[in-house]
Write an enzyme that holds these catalytic residues in place. Structure first.
Site, PDB file in Angstrom:
ATOM      1  N   GLU A  35      -3.149  -8.908 -18.157  1.00  0.00           N
ATOM      2  CA  GLU A  35      -3.256  -8.691 -16.514  1.00  0.00           C
ATOM      3  C   GLU A  35      -3.759  -9.772 -15.792  1.00  0.00           C
ATOM      4  O   GLU A  35      -4.420 -10.499 -16.137  1.00  0.00           O
ATOM      5  CB  GLU A  35      -4.293  -7.679 -16.323  1.00  0.00           C
ATOM      6  N   SER A 128       5.127   1.409  -7.716  1.00  0.00           N
ATOM      7  CA  SER A 128       6.165   2.302  -7.014  1.00  0.00           C
ATOM      8  C   SER A 128       6.902   1.226  -6.362  1.00  0.00           C
ATOM      9  O   SER A 128       8.120   1.532  -5.846  1.00  0.00           O
ATOM     10  CB  SER A 128       5.319   3.276  -6.015  1.00  0.00           C
ATOM     11  N   GLU A 167       9.052  -9.064  -2.119  1.00  0.00           N
ATOM     12  CA  GLU A 167       7.572  -8.347  -1.871  1.00  0.00           C
ATOM     13  C   GLU A 167       6.874  -9.673  -1.247  1.00  0.00           C
ATOM     14  O   GLU A 167       5.653  -9.634  -0.452  1.00  0.00           O
ATOM     15  CB  GLU A 167       7.063  -8.043  -3.039  1.00  0.00           C
ATOM     16  N   ASP A 179       6.259  -6.621 -12.467  1.00  0.00           N
ATOM     17  CA  ASP A 179       6.368  -5.370 -12.113  1.00  0.00           C
ATOM     18  C   ASP A 179       7.959  -5.374 -11.843  1.00  0.00           C
ATOM     19  O   ASP A 179       8.635  -4.238 -12.496  1.00  0.00           O
ATOM     20  CB  ASP A 179       5.825  -4.941 -10.971  1.00  0.00           C
ATOM     21  N   TYR A 229      -5.956 -10.006  -3.761  1.00  0.00           N
ATOM     22  CA  TYR A 229      -5.274 -10.701  -4.772  1.00  0.00           C
ATOM     23  C   TYR A 229      -4.748 -11.850  -4.572  1.00  0.00           C
ATOM     24  O   TYR A 229      -4.885 -12.681  -5.594  1.00  0.00           O
ATOM     25  CB  TYR A 229      -3.917  -9.522  -4.766  1.00  0.00           C
TER      26      TYR A 229
HETATM   27  C1  GLA Z   1       0.415  -6.473  -9.511  1.00  0.00           C
HETATM   28  C2  GLA Z   1       1.325  -7.650  -9.240  1.00  0.00           C
HETATM   29  C3  GLA Z   1       1.908  -8.182 -10.637  1.00  0.00           C
HETATM   30  C4  GLA Z   1       0.747  -8.686 -11.594  1.00  0.00           C
HETATM   31  C5  GLA Z   1      -0.424  -7.427 -11.529  1.00  0.00           C
HETATM   32  C6  GLA Z   1      -1.743  -7.967 -12.283  1.00  0.00           C
HETATM   33  O1  GLA Z   1       0.876  -5.561 -10.152  1.00  0.00           O
HETATM   34  O2  GLA Z   1       2.472  -7.090  -8.506  1.00  0.00           O
HETATM   35  O3  GLA Z   1       2.551  -9.324 -10.274  1.00  0.00           O
HETATM   36  O4  GLA Z   1       0.188  -9.866 -11.119  1.00  0.00           O
HETATM   37  O5  GLA Z   1      -0.683  -7.259 -10.327  1.00  0.00           O
HETATM   38  O6  GLA Z   1      -1.434  -8.292 -13.743  1.00  0.00           O
END
Ligand code: GLA
Length: 394
Positions: A35, A128, A167, A179, A229
């Site tokens: 993660e 999603s 995104e 993702d 983030y």
């Molecule tokens: C979100 C982001 C991913 C990744 C995760 C954390 O899902 O979209 O790119 O950084 O957080 O692992």
């Protein structure tokens, strides 16, 4: 909704006949471990879910894209020649962001009518948005190629990259590639061991004999998650800059070993930055060890690594919060649970737990009850199957 019902709904909205309709789908994902490593050039280990975005589609002769969804009243009509102006849409910006990025990358698109049906819970950390982006990219490129007489298979890794760009540039979240890659490239009953430095990957069979992957949703409304983030990302960048003074050949944290980190960590004076870097570099190690453990069918060892991952996300990366921590604590009290951790970006969203099949029912009941008592929110649970990545459904 089933596909036949979706086609009916499409005809109710747009008219015409069901025979001309095409169906595309792309799933959400659960990340098993790894993660906040993707944007640091590290390893991730996600799997595609069977919860997904399905698109019923029909090309138009003009340059208009029409959007509708089964769970929303709102309708969007946009022109492929003025995509810049739709960034602020409350719904439809992911789709039009993808169209914009595709055209910027040189893809020839055609107008179309699209109906969306999402089964990935929104805002729950199961991607999603990536499901919508990848499904949209696949649909637009397939229809665009056909309308322009281009006979070429759609490159799904490219579709993942386009989704990420949409995104980043259109929606404004500085996410990594995990993702969208999982949504595009997943395979039923496999997890994807992906090296985010160069996008090389391996599909690892998930032989969780006698165990289930249970996803628990905190159902916490996330606030400020995007800005936090992006803040974590820049903390990692600061850490890398400092370590580069002694490791000039490192282009990302993913290229720095835990040994090297231990040797040079004193150079990072800011404790917060040091903690962030330690999480990323140790998490990378845990992904490698997890893949090794699963290759040896050592599920117990994998479970321990999941727990260590959660602790690191809680104490070093500080992206968990009381809801995620409580779900994990309560999960680990249940006999038959061998590992549990938050999955996705954090700050709310979901946890993933590996639970003995016989214990699943008790898990859902007990964890749900205790979580409600301690946090005051009703959790949701999904016993998840690992499905395929994005494709046309014929
Ligand atoms: C979100 C982001 C991913 C990744 C995760 C954390 O899902 O979209 O790119 O950084 O957080 O692992």
């Amino acid at each position: 909704m089933e596909i036949k019902d979706l086609k009916k709904r499409f005809v109710e909205i747009y008219g015409g006949a069901e025979e001309d309709l095409r169906v595309f789908a792309s799933p959400g994902r659960v990340n098993l471990i790894g993660e906040h490593t993707d944007y640091n050039g590290g390893y991730v280990f996600p799997a595609a879910l069977t919860m997904k975005t399905t698109i019923i589609a029909r090309p138009r002769k003009d340059r208009e894209v029409h959007l509708a969804a089964t769970d929303l009243e709102c309708r969007v009509k946009a022109s492929l020649d003025q995509l810049e102006q739709y960034k602020k849409l409350e719904w439809g910006n992911y789709q039009l962001g993808v169209a914009d990025e595709l055209q910027k990358a040189g893809y020839q698109l055609t107008g179309c009518e699209l109906l969306y049906d999402d089964t990935v819970p929104h805002g729950g950390g199961l991607s999603s948005s990536a499901a919508i982006e990848v499904a949209t990219a696949l649909t637009l490129v397939t229809l665009g190629n056909e309308a322009n007489g281009i006979n070429k298979e759609v490159d799904m890794v490219e579709m993942a990259k386009i989704g990420q760009k949409a995104e980043n540039n259109y929606v404004g979240v500085n996410c990594g590639i995990m993702d969208q890659f999982a949504s595009a490239m997943g395979k039923a009953n496999h997890a994807i061991f992906l090296d985010c430095k160069d996008l090389s990957y391996k599909l690892v069979p998930l032989n969780l004999k006698g165990y289930k992957i249970v996803i628990s949703n905190t159902n916490k409304k996330r606030s400020l998650a995007h800005s936090k983030y992006n803040e974590r990302r820049s903390e990692c960048e600061r850490g890398l800059e400092i370590l580069k003074n002694v490791l000039p050949e490192a282009s990302c944290l993913g290229e720095i070993s835990y040994e090297q980190f231990k040797q040079y960590k004193h150079l990072i004076e800011d404790e917060v930055v040091r903690k962030r870097v330690e999480h990323v570099i140790s998490e990378d190690d845990r992904v490698l060890k997890s893949v090794e453990a699963l290759n040896k069918d050592d599920i117990a060892e994998f479970g321990k690594l999941m727990i260590a991952s959660h602790n690191s996300l809680r104490d070093l990366y500080e992206v968990t919060g009381v809801e995620l921590d409580t779900l994990v604590e309560e999960a680990l009290k249940i006999e038959g649970v061998i590992g549990s951790r938050m999955t996705g970006a954090g700050f709310g969203g979901c946890t993933v737990s590996i639970v003995k099949e016989e214990a699943v029912e008790k898990f859902i009941e007990q964890v749900g009850k205790n979580y409600f008592e301690r946090v005051g929110l009703q959790a949701s649970f999904y016993v998840s199957e690992v499905g395929d990545g994005g494709k046309e459904i014929k």
